[in-house]
Write a protein that holds these residues in place. Structure first.
Motif, PDB file in Angstrom:
ATOM      1  N   GLY A   1     -50.520  34.686  -0.067  1.00  0.00           N
ATOM      2  CA  GLY A   1     -49.699  35.016  -1.218  1.00  0.00           C
ATOM      3  C   GLY A   1     -49.219  33.795  -1.965  1.00  0.00           C
ATOM      4  O   GLY A   1     -49.410  32.657  -1.546  1.00  0.00           O
ATOM      5  N   CYS A   2     -48.569  34.049  -3.101  1.00  0.00           N
ATOM      6  CA  CYS A   2     -48.044  32.980  -3.942  1.00  0.00           C
ATOM      7  C   CYS A   2     -47.098  32.105  -3.117  1.00  0.00           C
ATOM      8  O   CYS A   2     -46.241  32.596  -2.388  1.00  0.00           O
ATOM      9  N   THR A   3     -47.235  30.793  -3.241  1.00  0.00           N
ATOM     10  CA  THR A   3     -46.531  29.881  -2.335  1.00  0.00           C
ATOM     11  C   THR A   3     -45.026  29.844  -2.533  1.00  0.00           C
ATOM     12  O   THR A   3     -44.290  29.486  -1.609  1.00  0.00           O
ATOM     13  N   GLU A   4     -44.508  30.205  -3.712  1.00  0.00           N
ATOM     14  CA  GLU A   4     -43.056  30.174  -3.897  1.00  0.00           C
ATOM     15  C   GLU A   4     -42.342  31.308  -3.137  1.00  0.00           C
ATOM     16  O   GLU A   4     -41.399  31.037  -2.382  1.00  0.00           O
ATOM     17  N   PRO A   5     -42.734  32.583  -3.305  1.00  0.00           N
ATOM     18  CA  PRO A   5     -42.090  33.607  -2.462  1.00  0.00           C
ATOM     19  C   PRO A   5     -42.323  33.378  -0.978  1.00  0.00           C
ATOM     20  O   PRO A   5     -41.449  33.674  -0.150  1.00  0.00           O
ATOM     21  N   ILE A   6     -43.480  32.833  -0.636  1.00  0.00           N
ATOM     22  CA  ILE A   6     -43.757  32.548   0.777  1.00  0.00           C
ATOM     23  C   ILE A   6     -42.823  31.458   1.294  1.00  0.00           C
ATOM     24  O   ILE A   6     -42.324  31.520   2.428  1.00  0.00           O
ATOM     25  N   ALA A   7     -42.556  30.429   0.467  1.00  0.00           N
ATOM     26  CA  ALA A   7     -41.638  29.363   0.883  1.00  0.00           C
ATOM     27  C   ALA A   7     -40.234  29.913   1.099  1.00  0.00           C
ATOM     28  O   ALA A   7     -39.523  29.503   2.026  1.00  0.00           O
ATOM     29  N   ILE A   8     -39.811  30.862   0.257  1.00  0.00           N
ATOM     30  CA  ILE A   8     -38.508  31.502   0.442  1.00  0.00           C
ATOM     31  C   ILE A   8     -38.493  32.279   1.758  1.00  0.00           C
ATOM     32  O   ILE A   8     -37.535  32.197   2.539  1.00  0.00           O
ATOM     33  N   ALA A   9     -39.554  33.038   2.006  1.00  0.00           N
ATOM     34  CA  ALA A   9     -39.644  33.796   3.261  1.00  0.00           C
ATOM     35  C   ALA A   9     -39.629  32.866   4.470  1.00  0.00           C
ATOM     36  O   ALA A   9     -39.002  33.160   5.495  1.00  0.00           O
TER      37      ALA A   9
ATOM     38  N   ASN B   1     -29.547  21.305 -11.649  1.00  0.00           N
ATOM     39  CA  ASN B   1     -29.594  19.840 -11.501  1.00  0.00           C
ATOM     40  C   ASN B   1     -30.068  19.387 -10.123  1.00  0.00           C
ATOM     41  O   ASN B   1     -29.467  18.510  -9.495  1.00  0.00           O
ATOM     42  N   VAL B   2     -31.125  20.028  -9.650  1.00  0.00           N
ATOM     43  CA  VAL B   2     -31.729  19.662  -8.363  1.00  0.00           C
ATOM     44  C   VAL B   2     -33.227  19.485  -8.587  1.00  0.00           C
ATOM     45  O   VAL B   2     -33.756  19.843  -9.646  1.00  0.00           O
ATOM     46  N   PRO B   3     -33.959  18.947  -7.603  1.00  0.00           N
ATOM     47  CA  PRO B   3     -35.419  18.850  -7.746  1.00  0.00           C
ATOM     48  C   PRO B   3     -36.046  20.207  -8.051  1.00  0.00           C
ATOM     49  O   PRO B   3     -35.496  21.259  -7.684  1.00  0.00           O
ATOM     50  N   ASN B   4     -37.184  20.193  -8.725  1.00  0.00           N
ATOM     51  CA  ASN B   4     -37.824  21.431  -9.171  1.00  0.00           C
ATOM     52  C   ASN B   4     -38.179  22.368  -8.025  1.00  0.00           C
ATOM     53  O   ASN B   4     -38.240  23.580  -8.216  1.00  0.00           O
ATOM     54  N   LEU B   5     -38.447  21.820  -6.852  1.00  0.00           N
ATOM     55  CA  LEU B   5     -38.788  22.651  -5.703  1.00  0.00           C
ATOM     56  C   LEU B   5     -37.681  22.508  -4.665  1.00  0.00           C
ATOM     57  O   LEU B   5     -37.650  21.547  -3.905  1.00  0.00           O
ATOM     58  N   LEU B   6     -36.755  23.444  -4.684  1.00  0.00           N
ATOM     59  CA  LEU B   6     -35.648  23.411  -3.718  1.00  0.00           C
ATOM     60  C   LEU B   6     -35.221  24.832  -3.380  1.00  0.00           C
ATOM     61  O   LEU B   6     -35.034  25.666  -4.263  1.00  0.00           O
ATOM     62  N   ILE B   7     -35.089  25.096  -2.085  1.00  0.00           N
ATOM     63  CA  ILE B   7     -34.656  26.397  -1.574  1.00  0.00           C
ATOM     64  C   ILE B   7     -33.632  26.159  -0.468  1.00  0.00           C
ATOM     65  O   ILE B   7     -33.854  25.315   0.408  1.00  0.00           O
ATOM     66  N   ARG B   8     -32.521  26.889  -0.515  1.00  0.00           N
ATOM     67  CA  ARG B   8     -31.542  26.858   0.578  1.00  0.00           C
ATOM     68  C   ARG B   8     -31.304  28.282   1.039  1.00  0.00           C
ATOM     69  O   ARG B   8     -30.851  29.126   0.262  1.00  0.00           O
TER      70      ARG B   8
ATOM     71  N   LYS C   1     -37.320  21.198   0.403  1.00  0.00           N
ATOM     72  CA  LYS C   1     -37.292  20.408  -0.828  1.00  0.00           C
ATOM     73  C   LYS C   1     -38.607  19.662  -1.033  1.00  0.00           C
ATOM     74  O   LYS C   1     -39.188  19.137  -0.089  1.00  0.00           O
ATOM     75  N   ASP C   2     -39.083  19.666  -2.280  1.00  0.00           N
ATOM     76  CA  ASP C   2     -40.214  18.856  -2.766  1.00  0.00           C
ATOM     77  C   ASP C   2     -41.589  19.351  -2.334  1.00  0.00           C
ATOM     78  O   ASP C   2     -42.575  19.097  -3.026  1.00  0.00           O
ATOM     79  N   ALA C   3     -41.704  20.005  -1.211  1.00  0.00           N
ATOM     80  CA  ALA C   3     -42.973  20.607  -0.771  1.00  0.00           C
ATOM     81  C   ALA C   3     -42.649  21.935  -0.103  1.00  0.00           C
ATOM     82  O   ALA C   3     -41.569  22.103   0.482  1.00  0.00           O
ATOM     83  N   HIS C   4     -43.589  22.882  -0.180  1.00  0.00           N
ATOM     84  CA  HIS C   4     -43.292  24.269   0.171  1.00  0.00           C
ATOM     85  C   HIS C   4     -42.934  24.490   1.639  1.00  0.00           C
ATOM     86  O   HIS C   4     -42.302  25.492   1.977  1.00  0.00           O
TER      87      HIS C   4
ATOM     88  N   GLY D   1     -45.291  16.229  -9.928  1.00  0.00           N
ATOM     89  CA  GLY D   1     -44.514  17.059  -9.021  1.00  0.00           C
ATOM     90  C   GLY D   1     -45.191  18.406  -8.822  1.00  0.00           C
ATOM     91  O   GLY D   1     -46.051  18.810  -9.597  1.00  0.00           O
ATOM     92  N   LYS D   2     -44.798  19.098  -7.758  1.00  0.00           N
ATOM     93  CA  LYS D   2     -45.430  20.379  -7.427  1.00  0.00           C
ATOM     94  C   LYS D   2     -45.170  21.435  -8.491  1.00  0.00           C
ATOM     95  O   LYS D   2     -46.034  22.248  -8.796  1.00  0.00           O
ATOM     96  N   LEU D   3     -43.941  21.447  -9.069  1.00  0.00           N
ATOM     97  CA  LEU D   3     -43.578  22.476 -10.035  1.00  0.00           C
ATOM     98  C   LEU D   3     -43.057  21.832 -11.308  1.00  0.00           C
ATOM     99  O   LEU D   3     -42.269  20.891 -11.265  1.00  0.00           O
TER     100      LEU D   3
END
Length: 433
Positions: A30-38, A128-135, A150-153, A316-318
């Motif tokens: 699947g798409c790497t962004e929803p997968i990174a959140i999961a 105001n954070v890097p384009n690829l960031l999930i908490r 951060k920065d990679a999935h 950058g990735k995104l």
């Protein structure tokens, strides 16, 4: 541009470029962004040590942008941050990383749908954070666990539990015992030298996996009604006997399926399955068309992947720059290579492609990505055909420079710096602001 490398030089290229390919060509469902959140949510659950009573997910704007319109794999029609996070929490296997959702069950899906009707999951936009960031923060009773990517999935940079920092990575953190591959030395001349003369045997297994999986999802997209069926439409109306059509249609069909919930995995490039599809399928189609040898096919595939990674390296990735364009630059180079093109023709193909479609914007992952891929691959094929006739857009024509490496640097600058405000406005539009 045609230059031979010495044995010592070539050995260094072989090691570094093989490591880059092995590092970038990962398996993803699947798409790497929803997968990174999961993945972040599943990891937070594991750190918490029990099923959370509630979760909260904070994301950068680019993550929200790339999750909003794409179907979470295996869910049928669920889109967005909440189902990604909840499904990862309920049934995700964190140890599988980008395949975190590969073992979800119908019971997991039903529980996720039930929780979506409650306030179980909260979502925050983190400015105001890097384009690829999930908490992802998981809570139960007085306990909590927080995981930051951060920065990679799959790059976890912080793990916290009940106020105790269990992991924290910063730019000044000590390097691992095995150093990461050196991306800074990428340049087109060396990439071509590696792909023409180097020993690529160590990366053939991952290239074969990319061929196998990405071809399978393309066939799935052509034979089933995923998304808006861009690939099938191309085949139906443009003529499937034409290699120029097949190359575009296969890549688009893979994206049709992937953006619309297909559970089949792909081998990605630069953190993106769509980019992995785009760098591989057109090159494989042309390799079959010209009856290329197995060795030539995989050398061309290695070239396509490395060129795309090079174009994206400083961006950058995104970003607001559509990754299909950088991937098309790679696949155009691979097509020229596998059809017998010279080093100069490969460089000219990339220039022609970037001069044409470098302005395509990324407004999130979604079914229309398939159409953008079709357009980008069309530009790559046109760039290839022009280059074979000695035609190339010249120095000073927009972002094009006499040097191919400077042209790539200009493209990265435009995507990274020049499109920053564009990225911001796209997100505002998508959020209804």
């Amino acid at each position: 541009m045609d230059m031979k490398k010495t044995g010592a030089d070539l050995a260094l290229l072989e090691k570094n470029y093989a490591e880059i390919l092995e590092n970038e060509l990962m398996l993803a469902l699947g798409c790497t962004e929803p997968i990174a959140i999961a993945y972040a949510a599943a990891t937070a659950r594991d750190i918490l040590g029990r099923m959370p009573e509630k979760i909260r997910v904070g994301c950068s704007g680019n993550i929200i942008k790339n999750v909003k319109g794409v179907i979470v794999p295996g869910t049928g029609n669920l889109k967005g941050v909440e189902p990604s996070a909840i499904l990862g929490t309920v049934g995700g296997k964190a140890e599988l990383k980008l395949e975190v959702l590969s073992q979800i069950t119908e019971a997991d899906l039903e529980k996720t749908k039930a929780l979506l009707k409650t306030d179980y999951c909260g979502v925050d936009l983190i400015p105001n954070v890097p384009n690829l960031l999930i908490r992802a923060r998981a809570e139960a009773g007085d306990d909590y666990a927080l995981v930051e990517i951060k920065d990679a999935h799959t790059q976890i940079t912080r793990i916290e539990k009940n106020g105790q920092i269990l992991l924290e990575k910063t730019p000044d953190a000590p390097k691992a015992a095995a150093p990461a591959p050196e991306y800074g030395n990428l340049n087109l001349q060396d990439i071509i030298a590696f792909c023409r003369e180097g020993d690529i045997s160590s990366v053939i297994p991952v290239l074969k996996k990319q061929e196998e999986l990405n071809t399978s999802i393309a066939q799935e997209g052509l034979s089933h009604p995923y998304g808006e069926q861009v690939g099938a439409t191309l085949m139906r109306y443009y003529g499937k006997e034409d290699i120029k059509v097949r190359a575009r249609a296969l890549a688009a069909a893979g994206s049709d399926a992937r953006m619309s919930g297909c559970v089949m995995p792909v081998v990605i490039n630069s953190g993106s399955g769509n980019q992995g599809i785009t760098v591989s399928l057109p090159v494989l189609a042309y390799a079959e068309e010209v009856n290329a040898t197995e060795e030539m096919k995989y050398r061309a595939l290695a070239l396509s992947n490395l060129v795309s990674i090079y174009i994206k390296r400083d961006m950058g990735k995104l970003s607001a720059f559509c990754g299909a364009v950088s991937a098309a630059g790679g696949c155009g180079a691979g097509i020229t290579f596998v059809t017998g093109g010279t080093d100069q023709e490969i460089a000219d193909t990339i220039k022609n492609t970037l001069a044409n479609v470098a302005g395509i914007v990324c407004d999130g992952a979604k079914p229309s990505c398939a159409a953008k891929i079709a357009s980008a691959v069309d530009a790559a094929i046109l760039g290839h055909l022009m280059a074979k006739e000695g035609k190339v857009f010249g120095d000073g024509e927009g972002i094009v420079d006499e040097s191919i490496d400077q042209t790539i640097a200009n493209t990265a600058r435009m995507g990274r710096d020049g499109m920053r405000d564009t990225d911001h406005e796209i997100l505002n539009i998508m959020l209804g602001k």
